[in-house]
Structures are given as structure tokens and as C-alpha cells.
Design an enzyme around this catalytic site. Sequence first.
Site, PDB file in Angstrom:
ATOM      1  N   ASP A  20       7.056   3.893   3.025  1.00 28.59           N
ATOM      2  CA  ASP A  20       7.265   4.892   4.071  1.00 28.59           C
ATOM      3  C   ASP A  20       8.747   4.917   4.439  1.00 28.59           C
ATOM      4  O   ASP A  20       9.540   5.596   3.796  1.00 28.59           O
ATOM      5  CB  ASP A  20       6.372   4.557   5.261  1.00 28.59           C
ATOM      6  CG  ASP A  20       6.335   5.630   6.326  1.00 28.59           C
ATOM      7  OD1 ASP A  20       7.152   6.566   6.270  1.00 28.59           O
ATOM      8  OD2 ASP A  20       5.502   5.532   7.245  1.00 28.59           O
ATOM      9  N   LYS A  55       5.720   7.951   0.175  1.00 30.65           N
ATOM     10  CA  LYS A  55       5.921   9.140   1.002  1.00 30.65           C
ATOM     11  C   LYS A  55       7.231   9.822   0.631  1.00 30.65           C
ATOM     12  O   LYS A  55       8.273   9.168   0.531  1.00 30.65           O
ATOM     13  CB  LYS A  55       5.962   8.776   2.490  1.00 30.65           C
ATOM     14  CG  LYS A  55       4.619   8.543   3.098  1.00 30.65           C
ATOM     15  CD  LYS A  55       4.740   8.450   4.613  1.00 30.65           C
ATOM     16  CE  LYS A  55       3.397   8.183   5.239  1.00 30.65           C
ATOM     17  NZ  LYS A  55       3.500   8.141   6.708  1.00 30.65           N
ATOM     18  N   ASP A  69       0.810  -1.206   0.000  1.00 28.40           N
ATOM     19  CA  ASP A  69       0.000   0.000   0.000  1.00 28.40           C
ATOM     20  C   ASP A  69       0.851   1.266   0.000  1.00 28.40           C
ATOM     21  O   ASP A  69       0.560   2.213  -0.713  1.00 28.40           O
ATOM     22  CB  ASP A  69      -0.988   0.005   1.176  1.00 28.40           C
ATOM     23  CG  ASP A  69      -0.330  -0.192   2.539  1.00 28.40           C
ATOM     24  OD1 ASP A  69       0.890  -0.436   2.606  1.00 28.40           O
ATOM     25  OD2 ASP A  69      -1.053  -0.131   3.547  1.00 28.40           O
ATOM     26  N   ASP A 121      -4.905   1.635   7.804  1.00 31.53           N
ATOM     27  CA  ASP A 121      -5.660   1.756   9.043  1.00 31.53           C
ATOM     28  C   ASP A 121      -4.902   2.495  10.126  1.00 31.53           C
ATOM     29  O   ASP A 121      -3.710   2.745  10.035  1.00 31.53           O
ATOM     30  CB  ASP A 121      -6.015   0.365   9.566  1.00 31.53           C
ATOM     31  CG  ASP A 121      -4.805  -0.346  10.168  1.00 31.53           C
ATOM     32  OD1 ASP A 121      -4.917  -0.828  11.312  1.00 31.53           O
ATOM     33  OD2 ASP A 121      -3.757  -0.426   9.509  1.00 31.53           O
ATOM     34  N   PHE A 143       0.708  10.639   8.194  1.00 30.43           N
ATOM     35  CA  PHE A 143       0.063   9.356   8.458  1.00 30.43           C
ATOM     36  C   PHE A 143      -1.307   9.368   7.790  1.00 30.43           C
ATOM     37  O   PHE A 143      -2.116  10.262   8.039  1.00 30.43           O
ATOM     38  CB  PHE A 143      -0.069   9.112   9.964  1.00 30.43           C
ATOM     39  CG  PHE A 143      -0.565   7.735  10.280  1.00 30.43           C
ATOM     40  CD1 PHE A 143       0.293   6.653  10.275  1.00 30.43           C
ATOM     41  CD2 PHE A 143      -1.913   7.517  10.550  1.00 30.43           C
ATOM     42  CE1 PHE A 143      -0.165   5.364  10.554  1.00 30.43           C
ATOM     43  CE2 PHE A 143      -2.384   6.236  10.825  1.00 30.43           C
ATOM     44  CZ  PHE A 143      -1.506   5.161  10.825  1.00 30.43           C
TER      45      PHE A 143
END
Length: 180
Positions: free
Chosen positions: A108, A136, A105, A164, A157
Amino acid sequence: MNVLTGVLSDLERVLLSAEDIRARVESLAAQIERDYTGKLITVAALMDGALFFVADLLRQVDLPVHLVTLGASSYHGGTQSSGEVRLQWPPDVSFAGQHVLLLDDILDTGLTLSALHKRIAEEKPASLRTGVLLNKKRPRAHDCPLDYCGFEIADEFVVGYGMDYQGRFRNLPCIGILNP
């Protein structure tokens, strides 16, 4: 009141609408089809966060696909990486000689994807590419090659579309920033 409307009120703002996501996923699928024409793709998908992205993407790819789901986590319930990757690897899975597309997904810190990329590469696949819905913009301690990227986002975030916070917000059709 619609339950989803109540959940949307937990967002400070919507970063990517459902329409933005759908259009970009279709574009990524077309790119993957061009790159893998005539090949069987073994998709290694990270669950649970990539569930919606992978499902929508693979429904758009008109090629033979073998799907393997992997588990990996470095957040462990928080909003920042713990620095430790926990892998959940099925015992009977081998990527040797296959054209592997590793999907997640979000990129980061790079910790999770680099650990999985390294682990899959050790099995000597015919090819190995990596794709994420979100990348990111931030310095990374762990480099990971990135072949497919849906969107570049700021270092915030995010929740929704599979991502989630403590098990909540995965079902949002959009991606947003939680209220502080």
C-alpha cells in the site's frame, strides 16, 4: 442463513473471486519454484494479513521452505496507514546467508514492507526478494523492491482472504470492497 453469506452482504462488491486468487497463487508458486530451484527458501511472512496467502502459496511450492512469521503493523485498526510501523521481531531469528522471500498481503504505502526489507537486508542474506498478493496503484512515499505480485488493484481499502477491518472479514474466500 449461512454466516459467510451474511458477511458477504457487507461487501459493496467482490474485487477478486476465490477462483481468481487460487489460479494466481498457483502461478506465483510456479514462478517461485523456477527462481529458487535447488535452494532452501527462508520465507519471512507478515502476519496476520498474509496468513491465507502464505499458507496457500507455500502448499504449492515444491521446494524446501523454512518459515518465519513476523509481525508488523502501520494501520492500528483504521483504514489508512498511521505512518508508524510497529515491528514484532522474534529474538532468535537471523537471516544472514539465507535466501529470503519476504511475503505480505498488500503493498500500500510501502512503509511496512520497506521497513522490513531494510531490516532483513541489514543481516546480509544470500538473496532477498519480496512478494505480495496485492499491489495498490498509488504514489508511495517509501520505495520497496517488488519481485512477485499477484494482482494490481486500485487504491481502495480491501478485505477478505486474510485482510481485515478491525479484526473482521479475514475469513472471506474472496477479496472485496466494504459497503460505505
